[in-house]
Design a protein around this motif. Structure first.
Motif, PDB file in Angstrom:
ATOM      1  N   ILE A   1       0.990  -1.099   0.102  1.00 20.78           N
ATOM      2  CA  ILE A   1       0.025   0.110  -0.111  1.00 20.78           C
ATOM      3  C   ILE A   1       0.961   1.289   0.045  1.00 20.78           C
ATOM      4  O   ILE A   1       0.751   2.121  -0.833  1.00 20.78           O
ATOM      5  N   ILE A   2       1.851   1.256   0.849  1.00 25.12           N
ATOM      6  CA  ILE A   2       2.732   2.500   0.850  1.00 25.12           C
ATOM      7  C   ILE A   2       3.328   2.582  -0.269  1.00 25.12           C
ATOM      8  O   ILE A   2       3.397   3.710  -0.850  1.00 25.12           O
ATOM      9  N   ALA A   3       4.033   1.547  -0.867  1.00 20.64           N
ATOM     10  CA  ALA A   3       4.574   1.555  -2.128  1.00 20.64           C
ATOM     11  C   ALA A   3       3.794   2.122  -3.320  1.00 20.64           C
ATOM     12  O   ALA A   3       4.256   3.196  -4.227  1.00 20.64           O
ATOM     13  N   HIS A   4       2.593   1.442  -3.522  1.00 24.91           N
ATOM     14  CA  HIS A   4       1.510   2.095  -4.336  1.00 24.91           C
ATOM     15  C   HIS A   4       1.522   3.569  -4.240  1.00 24.91           C
ATOM     16  O   HIS A   4       1.465   4.348  -5.161  1.00 24.91           O
ATOM     17  N   SER A   5       1.148   4.063  -2.896  1.00 25.53           N
ATOM     18  CA  SER A   5       0.665   5.446  -2.887  1.00 25.53           C
ATOM     19  C   SER A   5       2.050   6.399  -3.272  1.00 25.53           C
ATOM     20  O   SER A   5       1.796   7.351  -3.843  1.00 25.53           O
ATOM     21  N   VAL A   6       3.182   5.800  -2.876  1.00 24.89           N
ATOM     22  CA  VAL A   6       4.287   6.663  -3.375  1.00 24.89           C
ATOM     23  C   VAL A   6       4.417   6.751  -4.949  1.00 24.89           C
ATOM     24  O   VAL A   6       4.508   7.954  -5.445  1.00 24.89           O
ATOM     25  N   PHE A   7       4.496   5.561  -5.447  1.00 25.88           N
ATOM     26  CA  PHE A   7       4.483   5.552  -7.221  1.00 25.88           C
ATOM     27  C   PHE A   7       3.323   6.272  -7.836  1.00 25.88           C
ATOM     28  O   PHE A   7       3.463   6.642  -9.152  1.00 25.88           O
TER      29      PHE A   7
ATOM     30  N   SER B   1      12.417   6.869  25.252  1.00 27.55           N
ATOM     31  CA  SER B   1      12.100   5.732  24.438  1.00 27.55           C
ATOM     32  C   SER B   1      11.068   4.941  24.925  1.00 27.55           C
ATOM     33  O   SER B   1      10.168   4.422  24.010  1.00 27.55           O
ATOM     34  N   GLU B   2      10.967   4.852  26.327  1.00 24.30           N
ATOM     35  CA  GLU B   2       9.662   4.163  26.798  1.00 24.30           C
ATOM     36  C   GLU B   2       8.370   4.969  26.387  1.00 24.30           C
ATOM     37  O   GLU B   2       7.247   4.323  26.045  1.00 24.30           O
ATOM     38  N   PHE B   3       8.466   6.303  26.599  1.00 27.80           N
ATOM     39  CA  PHE B   3       7.139   6.961  25.998  1.00 27.80           C
ATOM     40  C   PHE B   3       6.827   6.637  24.577  1.00 27.80           C
ATOM     41  O   PHE B   3       5.606   6.710  24.403  1.00 27.80           O
ATOM     42  N   PHE B   4       7.775   6.557  23.769  1.00 30.16           N
ATOM     43  CA  PHE B   4       7.402   6.445  22.506  1.00 30.16           C
ATOM     44  C   PHE B   4       6.926   5.079  22.238  1.00 30.16           C
ATOM     45  O   PHE B   4       6.191   4.873  21.140  1.00 30.16           O
ATOM     46  N   LEU B   5       7.503   4.228  22.942  1.00 30.33           N
ATOM     47  CA  LEU B   5       7.154   2.782  22.703  1.00 30.33           C
ATOM     48  C   LEU B   5       5.649   2.688  22.855  1.00 30.33           C
ATOM     49  O   LEU B   5       5.030   1.845  22.335  1.00 30.33           O
ATOM     50  N   GLY B   6       5.200   3.416  23.767  1.00 31.46           N
ATOM     51  CA  GLY B   6       3.758   3.353  24.057  1.00 31.46           C
ATOM     52  C   GLY B   6       2.666   3.709  22.833  1.00 31.46           C
ATOM     53  O   GLY B   6       1.460   3.494  22.638  1.00 31.46           O
ATOM     54  N   TYR B   7       3.420   4.486  21.997  1.00 37.01           N
ATOM     55  CA  TYR B   7       2.828   4.806  20.865  1.00 37.01           C
ATOM     56  C   TYR B   7       3.381   4.087  19.481  1.00 37.01           C
ATOM     57  O   TYR B   7       2.848   4.657  18.465  1.00 37.01           O
ATOM     58  N   GLU B   8       3.712   2.960  19.786  1.00 35.49           N
ATOM     59  CA  GLU B   8       4.466   2.401  18.388  1.00 35.49           C
ATOM     60  C   GLU B   8       3.025   1.919  17.558  1.00 35.49           C
ATOM     61  O   GLU B   8       3.143   2.148  16.373  1.00 35.49           O
ATOM     62  N   GLY B   9       1.834   1.619  18.143  1.00 36.51           N
ATOM     63  CA  GLY B   9       1.011   1.050  17.345  1.00 36.51           C
ATOM     64  C   GLY B   9       0.117   2.428  16.627  1.00 36.51           C
ATOM     65  O   GLY B   9       0.111   1.981  15.345  1.00 36.51           O
ATOM     66  N   LEU B  10       0.237   3.510  17.127  1.00 37.28           N
ATOM     67  CA  LEU B  10      -0.042   4.610  16.569  1.00 37.28           C
ATOM     68  C   LEU B  10       0.915   4.975  15.171  1.00 37.28           C
ATOM     69  O   LEU B  10       0.375   5.370  14.339  1.00 37.28           O
ATOM     70  N   ALA B  11       2.288   4.803  15.630  1.00 35.18           N
ATOM     71  CA  ALA B  11       3.007   5.082  14.461  1.00 35.18           C
ATOM     72  C   ALA B  11       2.835   4.461  13.314  1.00 35.18           C
ATOM     73  O   ALA B  11       3.023   4.721  12.347  1.00 35.18           O
TER      74      ALA B  11
ATOM     75  N   ALA C   1       0.229   2.591  12.502  1.00 39.92           N
ATOM     76  CA  ALA C   1      -1.055   2.971  11.727  1.00 39.92           C
ATOM     77  C   ALA C   1      -0.834   4.158  10.841  1.00 39.92           C
ATOM     78  O   ALA C   1      -1.237   4.173   9.742  1.00 39.92           O
ATOM     79  N   THR C   2       0.036   5.055  11.526  1.00 42.41           N
ATOM     80  CA  THR C   2       0.252   6.320  10.664  1.00 42.41           C
ATOM     81  C   THR C   2       0.916   5.807   9.485  1.00 42.41           C
ATOM     82  O   THR C   2       0.635   6.351   8.341  1.00 42.41           O
ATOM     83  N   VAL C   3       1.878   5.291   9.606  1.00 37.09           N
ATOM     84  CA  VAL C   3       2.839   4.945   8.471  1.00 37.09           C
ATOM     85  C   VAL C   3       2.193   4.306   7.425  1.00 37.09           C
ATOM     86  O   VAL C   3       2.001   4.391   6.142  1.00 37.09           O
ATOM     87  N   PHE C   4       1.411   2.781   7.847  1.00 40.10           N
ATOM     88  CA  PHE C   4       0.847   1.969   6.942  1.00 40.10           C
ATOM     89  C   PHE C   4      -0.569   2.603   6.411  1.00 40.10           C
ATOM     90  O   PHE C   4      -0.985   2.158   5.252  1.00 40.10           O
ATOM     91  N   TYR C   5      -1.343   3.313   7.084  1.00 39.48           N
ATOM     92  CA  TYR C   5      -2.628   3.545   6.686  1.00 39.48           C
ATOM     93  C   TYR C   5      -2.955   5.002   6.306  1.00 39.48           C
ATOM     94  O   TYR C   5      -3.332   5.583   5.506  1.00 39.48           O
TER      95      TYR C   5
END
Lengths: 253, 284
Positions: A159-165, A218-228, A230-234
Motif C-alpha cells: 500500500i505504501i509503495a503504491h501510494s508513493v509511485f 524511549s519508553e514514552f515513544f514505545l507506548g505509541y508504537e501502534g499509532l506510529a 498505523a500512521t505509516v501504513f494507513y
C-alpha cells in the motif's frame, strides 16, 4: 447527475482505461512471468545446488512478493500516462468524467485490480510451476501460502509503495519510474539529515537514542508504537493518494 | 453563451498573454478567430475548454467555470486540437468507447460523416494519415452534438475536397443552440461559414464584427488604380491591379474577402474599426 461520482460514468471511464491501457499492463505482467520462468528453469537445469525444506516452503511466497512489487512499480508508474503526452492529454482531461472518478479508476486498476490479478495469476502459475518442476526435476515446491503472518506486512508495504509511485506518476511529467525512487531517496536523506541536526541541537548529542533513553523518552515513544505503525501504513498512503488527487485537479494542458 | 471578463493569463510570470481580455460568444454563431502566431488563439480555446486556468478574471461557459472541468460541462463541449494522437484502436472501437460519454451522441450522424469523409469503421486509427485522423475527429466532434465546439486549425492537413466537405458539414450541422469557435490561419477555408469574425493580437481582441455588419460597412473590390478609388481603407497590390477594402457607399453587397480584411486589420485596426463606428454614428 452527481458532479463528483456517478457509477455510470465511472464504469465508462473504467472501460475506456481498460481498452486503451490494459495491453501494456498485460505485457508487463507477461514479460515478468516469462523472464522469471526462463531464469529459474535455467538455474534448475544447470545448478547443482542442494535445496533445503525452507527453500521449497518459501519459494513461491518470496517470488510472489518480488513479482507483486516489481510489477506494481511499473504499472503504477504508468498511471495517468496520457497526461504526460501533450498530444493525448487534452483527450484525457476533457473526457466527460470528474477528476475523482478518473482518480478512482487509476487506483482501482493499479492497486486493487493489479493485486487481485497477480494473486489469481500467481496461484495458477505456481500450480503449473509445481507440477512441471516435480515432473522434470522431482522438486517438491509447496503451494503459495497467503495465510502466512508475513502476508499482512507485505500488503501494508505494498500500500505504501503504491501510494508513493502513484503520486510520482502524476507529479513527474517524464520518467516517473526513475524519478520517483530518486525523489524518495533525496527526501528520506534530507529528512534523516534534518532529524540528526535537530537531535544535535535539542539533545546536544548525535547519539539521540542514548539521550532518549536517559530522558526516558524511549519508553514514552514505545507506548505509541501502534499509532506510529498505523500512521505509516494507513494514514501515510491516504495522504499521498489525496495529494495525487489534488495534483490531478491542478493538471493543465 | 460564453462570457470572458477581465481575463488574465500568462504561461510565464513575466510575459502576460492576456492582461484584461473581454469577449462574449453568443449561441447560434460560428466564430472565426484569426491572429498571428502566438497571438493567443489556441490559448483562448484552451481556456474555454478548461485545459488552461486563468490567473484572474472570469470565464463562463453556459454557467460553468471551465477550470472546474465538471462532467456536465465536459459532456457539452468538444475541443479539436491542431495536433493530437489517437489511441491504438479501430475507428469502430474508438467510437464505441467514447460515444457513451456524450449523452447526445448520434451514431447515425457519425456513420454519415464517416461516409462523407470516406472512412471505414474497421480501419485502424494508427494506420490513417494525419488528415484522415483529423476527419475522424471532426466527425466525432460533430456527432457528440455538444453545444460548444472548439476547433483549432481544423482544416490543417485536409485535402482540397475534404476542406469543401468540412465547410458543408459545419453549415449542415450547425444550429441555433450551438457555438462553434474556429481558430485558423487558413482564412479561405472558412469562406461562407462564419457568422462573426474575431481578430486577436497580442492578447487583445482588436476586431469583433458579424459578417452582416462587415457586409453593411465595408466593400471589397478589385481595381486597377487605387488613386481613382474613394474611401480606401486598405489596398493590397496583386497581379493586374489592387484588391481594395473601402468604406461602403452604395447598397450593393460584395463578397467578403477575409484574407484582405485580415490584412487591413493588421495594417491599421483602428482605421477599419472606425468604418463601423462612423456608420453607427451616422445611423444614430
Amino acid at each position: 447527475m452527481n458532479k463528483y461520482f456517478s457509477l455510470k460514468r465511472f464504469s465508462h471511464l473504467l472501460k475506456r482505461e481498460i481498452h486503451i491501457n490494459i495491453k501494456r499492463d498485460l505485457l508487463i505482467i507477461g514479460a515478468m512471468y516469462s523472464l522469471f520462468t526462463l531464469v529459474i528453469f535455467l538455474v534448475f537445469e544447470f545448478s547443482e545446488e542442494v535445496y533445503n525444506e525452507k527453500f521449497f516452503e518459501e519459494f513461491h511466497f518470496v517470488t510472489y512478493i518480488i513479482m507483486l512489487f516489481v510489477g506494481s512499480v511499473f504499472i503504477t508508474s504508468f498511471s495517468f500516462i496520457e497526461l504526460r503526452d501533450k498530444l493525448k492529454s487534452h483527450f484525457y482531461l476533457l473526457t466527460p468524467g470528474s477528476n475523482f472518478e478518473k482518480f478512482l479508476v487509476n487506483i482501482l486498476i493499479s492497486f486493487l485490480g493489479y493485486a487481485l490479478f497477480m494473486l489469481i495469476s500467481y496461484l495458477i502459475y505456481s500450480s503449473i510451476f509445481n507440477w512441471i518442476t516435480w515432473e522434470l526435476y522431482q522438486l517438491p515446491f509447496k503451494p503459495l501460502n497467503i495465510a502466512s503472518s508475513d502476508f499482512l506486512l507485505v500488503m501494508q508495504i505494498y500500500i505504501i509503495a503504491h501510494s508513493v509511485f502513484f503520486l510520482g506518476a502524476i507529479t513527474f511529467k517524464k520518467y516517473p519510474l526513475v524519478l520517483t525512487p530518486i525523489a524518495g531517496f533525496i527526501l528520506l536523506t534530507l529528512f534523516s539529515v534534518i532529524n540528526n541536526i535537530m537531535a544535535k541541537l535539542i539533545l546536544s548529542d548525535m547519539s539521540a537514542d542514548n539521550q532518549f533513553d536517559n530522558m526516558g523518552l524511549s519508553e514514552f515513544f514505545l507506548g505509541y508504537e501502534g499509532l506510529a505503525k498505523a500512521t505509516v501504513f494507513y494514514v501515510g498512503p491516504l495522504i499521498l493518494w489525496f495529494i495525487a488527487y489534488l495534483k490531478l485537479n491542478e493538471k493543465e494542458h | 453563451m460564453i462570457q470572458i471578463k477581465d481575463l488574465e493569463f500568462s504561461y510565464r510570470k513575466k510575459n502576460k498573454l492576456f492582461t484584461s481580455l473581454n469577449v462574449t460568444f453568443n449561441k447560434g454563431q460560428v466564430y472565426g478567430i484569426l491572429g498571428h502566431n502566438g497571438a493567443g488563439k489556441t490559448t483562448l480555446l484552451k481556456l474555454i475548454a478548461g485545459l488552461l486556468f486563468p490567473k484572474s478574471g472570469d470565464c463562463n461557459v453556459y454557467g460553468f467555470t471551465p477550470a472546474k472541468r465538471e462532467p456536465d460541462f465536459l459532456e457539452d463541449i468538444f475541443y479539436i486540437p491542431e495536433e493530437f494522437e489517437f489511441p491504438s484502436l479501430t475507428i469502430e472501437k474508438y467510437v464505441k468507447i467514447h460515444a457513451r460519454f456524450y449523452p447526445k451522441f448520434d451514431l447515425s450522424t457519425m456513420d454519415h460523416l464517416l461516409n462523407e469523409f470516406e472512412l471505414t469503421g474497421n480501419s485502424k486509427i494508427n494506420s490513417l494519415s494525419f488528415g484522415q485522423k483529423k476527419k475522424l475527429l471532426i466527425a466525432f466532434a460533430i456527432s457528440t452534438n455538444c453545444r460548444v465546439l472548439l476547433m483549432d486549425e481544423p482544416t490543417n492537413g485536409l485535402d482540397i475536397p475534404s476542406k469543401s466537405t468540412f465547410r458543408k458539414i459545419i453549415a449542415s450541422y450547425f444550429n441555433e443552440d450551438r457555438i462553434f469557435l474556429i481558430s485558423t490561419h487558413q482564412v479561405r477555408d472558412l469562406d461562407n461559414i462564419l457568422d462573426t469574425l474575431i481578430v486577436i493580437e497580442k492578447g487583445k481582441v482588436i476586431f469583433n464584427q458579424t459578417v452582416g455588419d462587415i457586409q453593411e460597412n465595408l466593400c471589397f473590390k478589385k481595381v486597377k488604380n487605387v488613386d481613382d478609388t474613394p474611401n480606401v481603407l486598405f489596398a493590397d497590390k496583386e497581379f493586374g491591379g489592387y484588391s481594395v477594402l473601402t468604406n461602403k457607399s452604395g447598397t450593393d453587397e460584395t463578397k467578403i474577402d477575409i484574407e484582405l480584411l485580415y490584412k487591413a486589420i493588421n495594417s491599421n485596426s483602428a482605421l477599419v474599426n472606425n468604418a463601423f463606428e462612423q456608420k453607427n454614428n451616422s445611423h444614430e
